[in-house]
Enzyme design. Structure first.
Site, PDB file in Angstrom:
ATOM      1  CG  ASP A 180     -28.357 -22.961  22.440  1.00 63.50           C
ATOM      2  OD1 ASP A 180     -27.890 -21.748  22.176  1.00 63.50           O
ATOM      3  OD2 ASP A 180     -29.623 -23.248  22.732  1.00 63.50           O
ATOM      4  N   GLY A 204     -29.387  -6.879  16.904  1.00 57.09           N
ATOM      5  CA  GLY A 204     -28.838  -5.536  16.814  1.00 57.09           C
ATOM      6  C   GLY A 204     -29.623  -4.612  16.090  1.00 57.09           C
ATOM      7  CE  LYS A 253     -29.996 -20.846  24.955  1.00 56.11           C
ATOM      8  NZ  LYS A 253     -30.796 -21.121  23.950  1.00 56.11           N
TER       9      LYS A 253
END
Lengths: 434, 434
Positions: free
Chosen positions: A202, A19, A206
């Site tokens: 993880d 961010g 995906k």
């Protein structure tokens, strides 16, 4: 003048490494983004948990009230919080209000992708999520758009940097998994709680996203067979080296056609041995690489940095430009494409190949006992290598393709043979002709 | 039902290998395309020169009158004729009438891309051209869209299969260029008139398209410095091998920042030596591979089949689905992005590195004479290797980065030195740290 147009107002949820980079780039190059979008792009609010931790941002942008930020005057919500809640509720809230969404949240997409798509579709909003898989590598857009006129048969890749680092290190040092994990933690390559990476969560999220896009079928993380690398031993690595192979944690999505021509899909994450000269074998450290096999396009490979603040920010910003452009020209990004609705196979029903390395008694008849086990399960053997050393001998078997369940039960029975002292390594084999 | 919606009507201009494959796939899987687009996709006409050569197509689809086909009731014109005219006029006609265009025509895009974009923009039509560069590899969409929020600094790749085949063959056999070209022609790897490939015209057109998209700047084929492989000798290949390098014909697009921080771009096609362990060195035969370096994303690589009927058809169909979707949802694809308008450098002003291999007299002082030439031109030397053999000696110099003009004139002056008997090989060096 583009600068005089109504700006696209962006709310940022979460402001960690990615961010911060997104905000920095937007603020450093306003003209560049305005030119690419056709209107200025302006961050109008950033929701964070601890505003005092963000001295780099103007105070008036910061808020702890994510919901009010989403409800306010914004056109585009960029979600970088991660995890299921509150991300899911916030994004549904945005989408239902017709606000478009860009997210890097693989867990959310893998579990609630269809719900998000439906909300976007109902209100006409866009949802983009390139950063959720393989960081900066443009992979989802090629799958969703470039290959939309083709038929994808397989997606196979290295999509997790932590496990790739650990396996590469084990390969070069010969050290054990636990030693290497500890070292990876000290060097910052593994998180304090490495579960999501090393147990394959993880990569499985995906794989679910990749399989959904590749096969136009809803595949969620729970549909993905998942094995991490915590069971990968130094012995597995040595066994792979002896066969001129390397161990990699792979995410594999297959279209499987049975003898009657019925199609189904399979998605899985597990360590596998691949030939040392396979392009994926050379992918090191934080890099990701994904192979795509399509009927017309043939074999494609995508390679690049899979994680990190700047690479992930690149993917997020690319999506933001796409959404903002759509807002300017009243366009619309791709919707969910799940028209194929192919059934998802269990791991047991998925075709795979096994490498099995055994310590056996060095006496005649062992090979024939082992071979007959394979035979009983209709598993055909590709390579056998036998080596004697004193009273013991080692036996290495690489099978042809068979259903995983048949391979698994064959190994279980072989392990119970008297002549078999130890099953040293069992691992799937990928990346070569069967 | 999707099948009951108004179909997207497609006119095909040209129907060779790629067109035949496009029509076949559209007709074999109507439901798949309808589902992905949201409406049926129907080929309503195919313009060809000799209709009797296409018995596989229904007679009522065929016409020799391209202009009337474009003017008729069609939504999308797919151009697979190639070359400038009549393709240019036909596509302008289509775009001006608000009909969207998909084309694989690199020469046209590289020369008249801006004109086509302007026509598309004026009428609100789309223009897509993924198949024009690197066949099936999704490359233009990632550049145009995925990396739209990043700053691309370099694009470098192998984008021509014929020259790649020839150079690979020269590398493995040691044969001369002309022998290898002849053989390539016999095997079907080179066309009867191989000029477009071997003289780099094909690669230069692709470099122009890549540079335009990467740098948001209009770059045409004439802006691209172009050297083919007809001057590449067996001696060049041997010289490369001696340095553990391979010779490849590369298309290279650079963003160059001068000392005052002013940016410009450079685009060039020429043979270059790259390290044997560079990923591009291993790209063989008909495969293409392109590296992209972006500020945030870092290094990316795209790899796949660069030519052929089916791979090119995959790219064309992907674009057709995108355009057709846009028509269904009243969307709009990306426009020309030339806002940066960076100046284009000449080759002389482009930073490069040279490898120079000389036959020199084996006596003291030669190296210092040669070195002083470099010094005079402000070119710094990276590596010198000297080897004596009888009365002669060989001297190999690899420079650091300098402006190409300075390197070129240094070589010219060195060639005039008495002690230099022959300039055996001069070639640019790429793919490693300076």
């Amino acid at each position: 003048m583009i600068e005089d147009r109504e700006p696209i107002r962006v709310a940022l949820l979460g402001c960690g490494t990615v961010g911060t980079e997104v905000v920095r780039l937007l603020r450093d190059r306003p003209e560049e983004f305005a030119a690419r979008v056709g209107a200025p792009v302006r961050v109008t609010g950033v929701a964070v948990r601890r505003p005092h931790k963000h001295p780099e941002l103007p105070e008036e942008l910061l808020t702890t009230d994510s919901a009010s930020l989403v409800d306010g005057d914004v056109d585009l919500v960029v979600e970088l919080i991660g995890g299921i809640e509150p991300a899911r509720s916030l994004l549904l809230r945005a989408l239902r209000a017709g606000k478009s969404v860009v997210t890097a949240n693989k867990a959310l997409l893998a579990e609630y992708g269809s719900e998000l798509y439906a909300a976007a579709d109902a209100s006409g909003a866009d949802i983009y999520f390139e950063a959720s898989v393989a960081g900066a590598i443009p992979l989802l857009r090629p799958l969703r758009e470039s290959l939309a006129g083709d038929r994808i048969n397989r997606v196979m890749g290295i999509v997790n940097g932590t496990t790739n680092y650990i396996l590469s290190a084990m390969d070069s040092t010969g050290a054990s998994y636990s030693e290497t994990l500890e070292e990876a933690g000290q060097l910052g390559y593994a998180e304090a709680d490495p579960t999501a990476d090393v147990d394959g969560f993880d990569a499985a999220a995906k794989a679910a996203i990749l399989a959904s896009l590749a096969f136009h079928t809803r595949v969620t993380a729970t549909d993905v067979h998942r094995e991490g690398i915590s069971g990968t031993s130094a012995g597995d690595i040595t066994a792979a080296q002896a066969l001129d192979r390397r161990v990699k944690l792979l995410a594999i999505c297959d279209r499987v056609t049975d003898e009657e021509g019925n199609e189904s899909v399979s998605a899985r994450v597990h360590p596998a041995m691949i030939p040392r000269d396979h392009p994926l074998a050379g992918v090191g450290g934080a890099f990701n690489a994904v192979f795509v096999e399509a009927e017309s396009a043939g074999q494609l490979m995508f390679y690049g940095q899979g994680a990190g603040g700047a690479p992930t920010a690149s993917a997020v910003l690319g999506d933001m430009v796409a959404v903002a452009r759509n807002l300017v020209v009243s366009g619309k990004g791709p919707r969910e494409s799940a028209h194929a609705q192919l059934p998802v196979r269990s791991m047991g029903q998925t075709p795979t190949r096994y490498h099995i390395s055994l310590d056996v008694a060095d006496k005649p008849g062992v090979l024939s006992q082992v071979a007959s086990m394979f035979n009983e399960h209709d598993v055909s053997i590709s390579v056998v290598r036998q080596q004697g050393r004193g009273a013991e001998a080692s036996l290495v078997v690489v099978t042809h393709t068979a259903l995983d369940a048949a391979l698994k039960s064959t190994v279980e029975e072989i392990a119970r043979l008297d002549a078999v002292r130890e099953v040293v390594s069992v691992m799937r084999v990928e990346g070569e002709l069967s």
